[in-house]
Design a protein around this motif. Structure first.
Motif, short mmCIF file in Angstrom:
data_model
loop_
_atom_site.label_atom_id
_atom_site.label_comp_id
_atom_site.label_asym_id
_atom_site.label_seq_id
_atom_site.Cartn_x
_atom_site.Cartn_y
_atom_site.Cartn_z
N PRO A 1 9.75 26.89 7.56
CA PRO A 1 9.91 28.35 7.46
C PRO A 1 10.67 28.72 6.18
O PRO A 1 11.46 27.93 5.64
CB PRO A 1 10.74 28.70 8.70
N LEU A 2 10.41 29.93 5.71
CA LEU A 2 11.08 30.43 4.51
C LEU A 2 11.51 31.87 4.74
O LEU A 2 10.72 32.70 5.21
CB LEU A 2 10.13 30.37 3.31
N VAL A 3 12.80 32.18 4.41
CA VAL A 3 13.32 33.54 4.51
C VAL A 3 13.86 33.94 3.14
O VAL A 3 14.65 33.23 2.54
CB VAL A 3 14.44 33.66 5.56
N VAL A 4 13.40 35.10 2.64
CA VAL A 4 13.90 35.65 1.38
C VAL A 4 14.39 37.06 1.68
O VAL A 4 13.60 37.96 1.95
CB VAL A 4 12.79 35.69 0.30
N THR A 5 15.70 37.23 1.67
CA THR A 5 16.28 38.52 2.08
C THR A 5 16.17 39.57 0.98
O THR A 5 15.89 40.73 1.26
CB THR A 5 17.75 38.33 2.47
N GLU A 6 16.41 39.18 -0.28
CA GLU A 6 16.33 40.15 -1.39
C GLU A 6 15.39 39.58 -2.45
O GLU A 6 15.80 38.98 -3.44
CB GLU A 6 17.72 40.42 -1.96
N ALA A 7 14.10 39.79 -2.21
CA ALA A 7 13.07 39.17 -3.04
C ALA A 7 13.09 39.65 -4.48
O ALA A 7 12.83 38.88 -5.40
CB ALA A 7 11.70 39.41 -2.42
N THR B 1 3.07 39.18 -6.69
CA THR B 1 3.06 39.94 -5.43
C THR B 1 4.35 40.71 -5.24
O THR B 1 4.37 41.78 -4.63
CB THR B 1 2.84 39.00 -4.24
N THR B 2 5.47 40.18 -5.72
CA THR B 2 6.74 40.88 -5.58
C THR B 2 6.70 42.21 -6.33
O THR B 2 7.09 43.26 -5.79
CB THR B 2 7.89 40.01 -6.14
N ARG B 3 6.22 42.16 -7.55
CA ARG B 3 6.15 43.38 -8.36
C ARG B 3 5.07 44.34 -7.86
O ARG B 3 5.31 45.53 -7.67
CB ARG B 3 5.88 43.02 -9.82
N ASP B 4 3.86 43.81 -7.62
CA ASP B 4 2.73 44.67 -7.29
C ASP B 4 2.87 45.34 -5.93
O ASP B 4 2.45 46.49 -5.76
CB ASP B 4 1.43 43.87 -7.32
N LEU B 5 3.44 44.65 -4.96
CA LEU B 5 3.54 45.19 -3.62
C LEU B 5 4.91 45.80 -3.32
O LEU B 5 5.11 46.36 -2.25
CB LEU B 5 3.23 44.10 -2.58
N GLY B 6 5.82 45.67 -4.24
CA GLY B 6 7.15 46.24 -4.01
C GLY B 6 7.86 45.59 -2.85
O GLY B 6 8.46 46.28 -2.02
N ILE B 7 7.82 44.26 -2.77
CA ILE B 7 8.39 43.55 -1.62
C ILE B 7 9.89 43.39 -1.80
O ILE B 7 10.37 42.92 -2.82
CB ILE B 7 7.73 42.16 -1.48
N GLY B 8 10.64 43.80 -0.75
CA GLY B 8 12.09 43.65 -0.77
C GLY B 8 12.55 42.42 -0.03
O GLY B 8 13.53 41.78 -0.42
N SER B 9 11.81 42.02 1.05
CA SER B 9 12.19 40.83 1.82
C SER B 9 10.94 40.21 2.45
O SER B 9 9.93 40.88 2.67
CB SER B 9 13.22 41.17 2.90
N TYR B 10 11.08 38.92 2.74
CA TYR B 10 9.92 38.15 3.23
C TYR B 10 10.41 37.09 4.21
O TYR B 10 11.49 36.51 4.04
CB TYR B 10 9.22 37.47 2.05
N VAL B 11 9.60 36.81 5.24
CA VAL B 11 9.81 35.67 6.11
C VAL B 11 8.44 35.10 6.46
O VAL B 11 7.50 35.85 6.72
CB VAL B 11 10.59 36.04 7.38
N GLY B 12 8.32 33.77 6.44
CA GLY B 12 7.05 33.14 6.77
C GLY B 12 7.27 31.82 7.45
O GLY B 12 8.22 31.09 7.13
N VAL B 13 6.41 31.52 8.42
CA VAL B 13 6.46 30.22 9.10
C VAL B 13 5.09 29.57 8.95
O VAL B 13 4.06 30.25 8.92
CB VAL B 13 6.83 30.36 10.59
#
Length: 569
Positions: A95-101, A112-124
């Motif tokens: 698993p990966l958790v990114v609180t402040e991407a 994807t961070t820039r294009d989608l405006g992602i602030g946080s991510y979690v994936g398993v």
């Protein structure tokens, strides 16, 4: 710098707030899993994706409708894996958790961070039974969202449910593929009808069911008249259309419970359950008349394609009808009786139907009184066929010539009439004519044949039968004998697996003479046996490969001309 970057490897708990008991109910509903993931994480978008070493494919997504700024992930999108967070889950299988991407290296540099405006991510990772990472189950948010270990563990549990559903669907897809492949193997590609393999199975099942239910079942054996002339005159493309036309007309004239099959070439067969002999013959007449109806623009093949044929092309069929148990007590005998009735219909004028009980099925050879051909014409055709065979394989031609006299002597000794004896001799002379259809390199090979080569050689009785049928006249009468000369007394021969007296007597005689001549002649891959050795082989095969009565007569006959052989017991 205010961020939290964690790679978490904690195993999912066996039970999290009652969710474990719900997993089996949601494995087949990815949309519900994504909504549950949204509720567990509190993030504005969730999705699951399939991964390989180079790409990420978003299979399905869920966006919280109340979050207008939620990242715009789209079902079906395919992006390079190197542009995504999922690459780290794929490579680590953790698993990966990114609180402040947006401020965390290296995620702040991903497209994807820039294009989608992602602030946080979690994936398993979605891990299959074989340990392969199949994909990821993920959450995204435009804001920084803190994710706990318990939430990650719950997401893993949902991921397990998703994998179970994916593998279940993969199993269903594979089963469907296998079913489609099996059905394809049982269906004729040109006409769309079930093929010979399907017919053999259906006939056995139909006979068994009829025996249990004490109900009759009819077999209609149909042959398109003058079909070779259609191909020769109009070309094989028109011949294919003609075959589809006949197939469609006949299929639509049958009852719902009746089954139509392509038996081979221009031959079709139909199984009619629970019909009397009178009703079966009436159905055959209806099928025959169906082809006489005027062709229109509404004629379509079974697959719906329109059919266009030359206006001057007339198509008819000859049909033989046999009914179990009235005409035959077994599937092989039923097929043989229907086939014989069909040939009777062809040789008495074509475009007609004939019931099996009206055809005398003599065990020696068919009755020849009705069908005659000028002796000179028949001799010319026979000589031409023998010459063609000799040019293709001189050894085979010489072998056939040697067999004629002995075959006639045996037939005479077994009580055959003069005409039957003469025709048996003709059959012996032409018994290998089907080897014209076998490559000379196989026939003259100086080593044992491979399995594939042996299968090719085993086709020659059927090829020979077809050649003689096309010749017509008396030669058509011996076609069945030629087609059966490699059947065995115990039923293990080919091509039909006939047993015992179901094999024409002339074919049983030829089988013995053929084997004896082959054993006592030099072949490219072996020397000839001695006469005593060949006789011993015949005696050993009596009752299994050969008719014991024919072997006994053969040994008696040979012993009268060669006193070096032992007398028959």
């Amino acid at each position: 710098m205010p961020f939290l970057l964690r790679q978490m490897g904690a195993a999912a708990p066996e039970r999290v707030d009652g969710l474990q008991s719900a997993v089996p109910d949601i494995t087949r509903d990815p949309s519900l899993i994504l909504q549950l993931a949204h509720q567990v994480l509190g993030m504005s978008a969730t999705f699951y994706a399939r991964l390989d070493a180079h790409h990420m494919t978003l299979v399905q997504t869920y966006r919280d409708p109340s979050h207008h700024a939620a990242p715009m992930v789209t079902d079906g999108a395919v992006v390079p894996l190197s542009d995504t967070y999922c690459q780290f889950v794929y490579r680590s299988a953790q698993p990966l958790v990114v609180t402040e991407a947006h401020v965390t290296a290296p995620f702040d540099t991903l497209a994807t961070t820039r294009d989608l405006g992602i602030g946080s991510y979690v994936g398993v990772p979605l891990i299959g039974k074989d340990g392969t990472v199949l994909g990821t189950l993920c959450g995204l948010d435009e804001e920084s969202v803190a994710i706990t270990a318990e939430q990650v563990a719950t997401l893993q549990l949902l991921g397990q449910a998703l994998v179970a559903g994916m593998e279940h669907q993969a199993l269903l897809d594979e089963l469907e593929r296998q079913r489609a492949t099996a059905l394809l193997a049982l269906r004729d590609a040109l006409t769309g009808l079930p093929n010979r393999r399907a017919f053999d199975s259906a006939l056995e099942a139909g006979i068994a069911r009829a025996a249990i239910d004490h109900q009759p079942i009819a077999l209609l054996f149909m042959d398109i008249d003058h079909f070779k002339q259609v191909n020769d005159t109009y070309g094989h493309e028109v011949g294919d259309v003609a075959l589809r036309f006949v197939t469609a007309r006949l299929a639509r004239a049958l009852r719902g419970d009746d089954q139509l099959f392509r038996f081979g070439g221009e031959e079709l067969v139909a199984l009619l359950p629970n019909v009397t002999p009178t009703a079966a013959l009436a159905t055959a007449q209806r099928l025959r008349r169906a082809l006489r109806h005027t062709r229109t623009t509404t004629d379509h093949a079974l697959d719906g394609r329109p059919l266009h044929l030359p206006q001057d092309l007339a198509l008819t069929v000859s049909i033989g009808v046999a009914v179990y148990p009235t005409d035959a007590a077994s599937s092989i005998e039923l097929l043989r009786r229907a086939d014989a009735a069909m040939y009777h219909a062809k040789h008495t004028g074509r475009d007609r139907c004939c019931a099996a009980h009206k055809v005398a099925l003599d065990a020696h050879l068919p009755n020849t009184e009705t069908y005659t051909v000028g002796a000179a014409a028949q001799s010319t055709i026979t000589n031409g066929l023998v010459a063609a065979l000799g040019a293709h394989d001189p050894t085979t031609g010489e072998h056939s010539d040697r067999m004629t006299d002995l075959t006639e002597r045996l037939m005479n000794g077994l009580g055959g009439t003069t005409e039957m004896t003469r025709l048996a001799g003709e059959a012996a002379r032409l018994h290998d004519i089907g080897k014209i259809g076998v490559a000379a390199t196989i026939l003259t090979k100086n080593a044992p044949l491979t399995g594939e080569e042996w299968q090719i050689v085993q086709r020659h009785p059927s090829i020979g039968e077809r050649i003689l049928q096309e010749c017509g006249g008396a030669l058509a009468l011996i076609a069945q004998v030629v087609g059966a000369h490699h059947e065995r007394w115990d039923g293990t021969g080919y091509p039909l697996g006939l047993r015992g007296e179901a094999i024409p007597l002339a074919a049983r005689v030829i089988a013995v003479v053929d084997a004896f001549d082959a054993m006592t002649s030099d072949r490219p891959y072996r020397r000839a046996m001695s006469l005593a050795e060949a006789v011993a082989e015949l005696q050993n095969g009596a009752g299994t490969q050969f008719d014991p009565a024919v072997v006994a007569m053969f040994l008696d006959e040979v012993a009268t001309t060669d006193d070096t052989l032992p007398q028959a017991a």
